[in-house]
Motif scaffolding. Sequence first.
Motif, PDB file in Angstrom:
ATOM      1  N   GLN A  20      86.311  -7.550  56.156  1.00  0.00           N
ATOM      2  CA  GLN A  20      86.923  -7.733  57.465  1.00  0.00           C
ATOM      3  C   GLN A  20      85.953  -7.326  58.566  1.00  0.00           C
ATOM      4  O   GLN A  20      85.189  -6.393  58.433  1.00  0.00           O
ATOM      5  N   LEU A  21      86.028  -8.074  59.669  1.00  0.00           N
ATOM      6  CA  LEU A  21      85.175  -7.828  60.823  1.00  0.00           C
ATOM      7  C   LEU A  21      86.009  -7.261  61.955  1.00  0.00           C
ATOM      8  O   LEU A  21      87.168  -7.627  62.118  1.00  0.00           O
ATOM      9  N   THR A  22      85.413  -6.370  62.733  1.00  0.00           N
ATOM     10  CA  THR A  22      86.108  -5.782  63.878  1.00  0.00           C
ATOM     11  C   THR A  22      85.271  -5.981  65.129  1.00  0.00           C
ATOM     12  O   THR A  22      84.042  -6.065  65.076  1.00  0.00           O
ATOM     13  N   TYR A  23      85.953  -6.021  66.274  1.00  0.00           N
ATOM     14  CA  TYR A  23      85.318  -6.211  67.579  1.00  0.00           C
ATOM     15  C   TYR A  23      85.333  -4.881  68.312  1.00  0.00           C
ATOM     16  O   TYR A  23      86.337  -4.181  68.335  1.00  0.00           O
ATOM     17  N   ARG A  24      84.202  -4.563  68.919  1.00  0.00           N
ATOM     18  CA  ARG A  24      84.122  -3.364  69.759  1.00  0.00           C
ATOM     19  C   ARG A  24      83.519  -3.746  71.094  1.00  0.00           C
ATOM     20  O   ARG A  24      83.136  -4.884  71.318  1.00  0.00           O
ATOM     21  N   THR A  25      83.407  -2.786  71.973  1.00  0.00           N
ATOM     22  CA  THR A  25      82.953  -3.055  73.339  1.00  0.00           C
ATOM     23  C   THR A  25      81.572  -3.690  73.361  1.00  0.00           C
ATOM     24  O   THR A  25      80.762  -3.491  72.471  1.00  0.00           O
ATOM     25  N   GLY A  26      81.331  -4.466  74.389  1.00  0.00           N
ATOM     26  CA  GLY A  26      80.045  -5.116  74.575  1.00  0.00           C
ATOM     27  C   GLY A  26      79.869  -6.372  73.752  1.00  0.00           C
ATOM     28  O   GLY A  26      78.770  -6.894  73.659  1.00  0.00           O
ATOM     29  N   GLY A  27      80.927  -6.860  73.145  1.00  0.00           N
ATOM     30  CA  GLY A  27      80.828  -8.075  72.347  1.00  0.00           C
ATOM     31  C   GLY A  27      80.219  -7.850  70.981  1.00  0.00           C
ATOM     32  O   GLY A  27      79.783  -8.792  70.337  1.00  0.00           O
ATOM     33  N   ASN A  28      80.168  -6.601  70.527  1.00  0.00           N
ATOM     34  CA  ASN A  28      79.575  -6.294  69.235  1.00  0.00           C
ATOM     35  C   ASN A  28      80.601  -6.450  68.124  1.00  0.00           C
ATOM     36  O   ASN A  28      81.745  -6.040  68.260  1.00  0.00           O
ATOM     37  N   VAL A  29      80.163  -7.011  67.009  1.00  0.00           N
ATOM     38  CA  VAL A  29      81.012  -7.202  65.845  1.00  0.00           C
ATOM     39  C   VAL A  29      80.505  -6.286  64.744  1.00  0.00           C
ATOM     40  O   VAL A  29      79.305  -6.214  64.489  1.00  0.00           O
ATOM     41  N   ASN A  34      81.134  -0.268  59.206  1.00  0.00           N
ATOM     42  CA  ASN A  34      80.814   0.089  60.592  1.00  0.00           C
ATOM     43  C   ASN A  34      79.350  -0.162  60.936  1.00  0.00           C
ATOM     44  O   ASN A  34      78.744   0.569  61.707  1.00  0.00           O
ATOM     45  N   LYS A  35      78.778  -1.204  60.350  1.00  0.00           N
ATOM     46  CA  LYS A  35      77.430  -1.630  60.713  1.00  0.00           C
ATOM     47  C   LYS A  35      77.535  -2.800  61.666  1.00  0.00           C
ATOM     48  O   LYS A  35      78.311  -3.725  61.457  1.00  0.00           O
ATOM     49  N   LYS A  36      76.728  -2.759  62.716  1.00  0.00           N
ATOM     50  CA  LYS A  36      76.716  -3.839  63.706  1.00  0.00           C
ATOM     51  C   LYS A  36      76.101  -5.083  63.075  1.00  0.00           C
ATOM     52  O   LYS A  36      75.068  -5.017  62.408  1.00  0.00           O
ATOM     53  N   ILE A  37      76.766  -6.219  63.299  1.00  0.00           N
ATOM     54  CA  ILE A  37      76.301  -7.483  62.740  1.00  0.00           C
ATOM     55  C   ILE A  37      75.827  -8.359  63.895  1.00  0.00           C
ATOM     56  O   ILE A  37      76.518  -8.487  64.897  1.00  0.00           O
ATOM     57  N   ASN A  38      74.658  -8.971  63.734  1.00  0.00           N
ATOM     58  CA  ASN A  38      74.176  -9.846  64.804  1.00  0.00           C
ATOM     59  C   ASN A  38      74.930 -11.177  64.756  1.00  0.00           C
ATOM     60  O   ASN A  38      75.539 -11.521  63.743  1.00  0.00           O
ATOM     61  N   VAL A 135      86.511 -14.084  71.200  1.00  0.00           N
ATOM     62  CA  VAL A 135      85.863 -13.467  70.045  1.00  0.00           C
ATOM     63  C   VAL A 135      86.886 -12.697  69.213  1.00  0.00           C
ATOM     64  O   VAL A 135      86.886 -12.768  67.981  1.00  0.00           O
ATOM     65  N   LYS A 136      87.793 -11.984  69.884  1.00  0.00           N
ATOM     66  CA  LYS A 136      88.830 -11.248  69.154  1.00  0.00           C
ATOM     67  C   LYS A 136      89.733 -12.196  68.371  1.00  0.00           C
ATOM     68  O   LYS A 136      90.082 -11.914  67.221  1.00  0.00           O
ATOM     69  N   SER A 137      90.115 -13.314  68.979  1.00  0.00           N
ATOM     70  CA  SER A 137      90.977 -14.260  68.268  1.00  0.00           C
ATOM     71  C   SER A 137      90.226 -14.913  67.110  1.00  0.00           C
ATOM     72  O   SER A 137      90.813 -15.185  66.056  1.00  0.00           O
TER      73      SER A 137
END
Length: 171
Positions: A20-29, A34-38, A135-137
């Motif tokens: 599962q992927l999660t969205y956080r501030t700044g458009g980061n996924v 909890n590793k940032k994915i490009n 992006v969230k949707s």
Amino acid sequence: MKKIITAVFLIITATGFSQQLTYRTGGNVYNAENKKINPMEVRALMANNNEALSLYNAGRNKKTWGNVLLYGGSALVVANLLVGLTKDEKYVTTYPGNGYYPSVQAERTSFTAAIIGGAMILGSIPVKIGYARKVKSALTKYNDGLAENNQPAYKTTLVASGNQIGIKIEF
């Protein structure tokens, strides 16, 4: 035996939701660890889900245009204000009397570019808000697709023989 079945069940459900992927501030996924994915990796993960991929691409496109409007508008405002506040157009109109003391007049610089830049900044606000929603949707659709595809398929059968009876559960 009961403990082993419970442990196996928990491991299977945990692995089913590990991508599962999660969205956080700044458009980061971020992924489950909890590793940032490009963005290229996110697009590769969403390759099988066309609807989520198109929403994600639309969101990233909106982010790009929002940044162009925001930073372009900021540059216009700063550049026009710096020029306008430090330099006035001066010109000589006449030399009254003997011509040694010219009459110099100054005209203020136009702040039209600063007004346009301010409008660009204001226009970037709804665009940047909208990209986060897209992006969230997209991530929600992707995660829902994972949950649907990775439902554990349990198969239970009743096993009976001459001496015993039991239930067989297949994962």
